[in-house]
Design a protein around this motif. Structure first.
Motif, mmCIF file in Angstrom:
data_model
loop_
_atom_site.group_PDB
_atom_site.id
_atom_site.type_symbol
_atom_site.label_atom_id
_atom_site.label_comp_id
_atom_site.label_asym_id
_atom_site.label_seq_id
_atom_site.Cartn_x
_atom_site.Cartn_y
_atom_site.Cartn_z
ATOM 1 N N UNK B 6 2.842 2.737 -4.881
ATOM 2 C CA UNK B 6 2.889 1.853 -3.714
ATOM 3 C C UNK B 6 1.928 2.279 -2.612
ATOM 4 N N UNK B 7 1.628 3.579 -2.549
ATOM 5 C CA UNK B 7 0.767 4.088 -1.483
ATOM 6 C C UNK B 7 -0.043 5.262 -2.031
ATOM 7 N N UNK B 8 -1.299 5.379 -1.599
ATOM 8 C CA UNK B 8 -2.154 6.478 -2.058
ATOM 9 C C UNK B 8 -2.586 7.319 -0.864
ATOM 10 N N UNK B 9 -2.607 8.632 -1.053
ATOM 11 C CA UNK B 9 -3.045 9.550 -0.011
ATOM 12 C C UNK B 9 -4.108 10.473 -0.590
ATOM 13 N N UNK B 25 4.120 12.687 6.395
ATOM 14 C CA UNK B 25 3.861 11.553 7.280
ATOM 15 C C UNK B 25 3.758 10.262 6.481
ATOM 16 N N UNK B 26 3.042 10.323 5.356
ATOM 17 C CA UNK B 26 2.778 9.109 4.577
ATOM 18 C C UNK B 26 4.046 8.543 3.945
ATOM 19 N N UNK B 29 6.260 5.925 5.529
ATOM 20 C CA UNK B 29 5.868 4.516 5.531
ATOM 21 C C UNK B 29 6.412 3.742 4.336
ATOM 22 N N UNK B 30 7.116 4.443 3.443
ATOM 23 C CA UNK B 30 7.640 3.785 2.235
ATOM 24 C C UNK B 30 9.139 3.539 2.348
#
Lengths: 182, 77
Positions: B6-9, B25-26, B29-30
């Motif tokens: 769902x999200x990439x860092x 931190x990232x 956001x999920x």
């Protein structure tokens, strides 16, 4: 979605408090930030920001030379009488003005440390402090040190807790916070 | 073959403790159950992500290494 889309605000940071009652809450960490030396300040800020990232309840009690670190970078002289003013004159307060305890060489050592850190993508103590604070790490000034050095609340960086004494720090240790002296 | 997240860092090039701090931190956001993919080049991150997952309860569902790049997939608890 990439990480750049996520705004970095206190709301998007992990908050240690709100774990459901049935889940194991990680043990807290209570750091005494005593030294004002660059290398020890760095270590304290790495641990504080990482503890915040691990959602551990984290408190940093800042005292003696450590309190100098938490004076705002733009405040040059602190204190009310000449001796207090002289102390701040001899060692500039603020997190961006820390010196190495060894190999300072009139600022050459810290300059090289900062140069290497930026070259190798190591976050500065100031960046780590800001991230720790945004993740809910509490920074608590020592009242006695403030009195002795004549440091006022308005000399300190924003967002610090109420000034307290040693008994309050020890009460955290009594509440299952691991103590750490840096 | 890697699963979509769902999200990439991208934490490549960052040193301790930044990959962990940025991950913490990232993942905020999920929503619970969503996944985050983190790429890192810090060799210490293998152990660090296991420790972070264990302490925070966010599950480390995948980890691999390819050409010095470590890949972690974490599921928000």
């Amino acid at each position: 979605m990439t990480v750049a889309d996520v705004p970095v605000t206190p709301e998007t940071m992990p908050q240690p408090a709100a774990a459901p009652a049935d889940e194991k809450q990680p043990k807290g960490l209570a750091i005494i930030c005593y030294s004002g030396d660059l290398e020890k300040t760095w270590a304290a800020m790495i641990l504080a920001s990482t503890a915040g990232a691990m959602a551990m309840p984290t408190k940093v009690f800042v005292t003696f030379w450590g309190l100098q670190t938490f004076v705002r970078d733009d405040v040059r002289i602190t204190g009310e009488n000449w001796m207090q003013k002289m102390m701040s004159f001899m060692q500039r307060p603020g997190i961006s003005h820390r010196k190495l305890s060894k190999m300072n060489f009139l600022g050459m050592g810290p300059w090289m440390m900062r140069k290497l850190a930026s070259q190798y993508n190591v976050a500065s103590p100031k960046e780590l402090l800001e991230m720790a604070a945004a993740m809910g790490v509490e920074f608590i000034p020592c009242q006695m040190t403030m009195n002795m050095f004549g440091i006022r609340r308005e000399d300190l960086i924003e967002g610090m807790g109420e000034p307290v004494g040693a008994a309050t720090y020890l009460s955290y240790v009594g509440e299952d916070y691991s103590p750490l002296f840096i | 073959m890697t699963t979509a997240t769902d999200l990439q860092l991208d934490a490549r090039g960052l040193n301790c403790p930044m990959p962990i701090v940025k991950t913490a931190q990232a993942i905020k956001g999920l929503a619970s159950g969503q996944t985050l993919e983190v790429l890192a080049t810090d060799p210490g991150s293998t152990k660090d992500f296991e420790a972070w997952s264990k302490t925070t309860g966010n599950l480390l569902v995948e980890q691999s290494v390819d050409g010095g790049v470590f890949r972690f997939v974490l599921r928000r608890k």
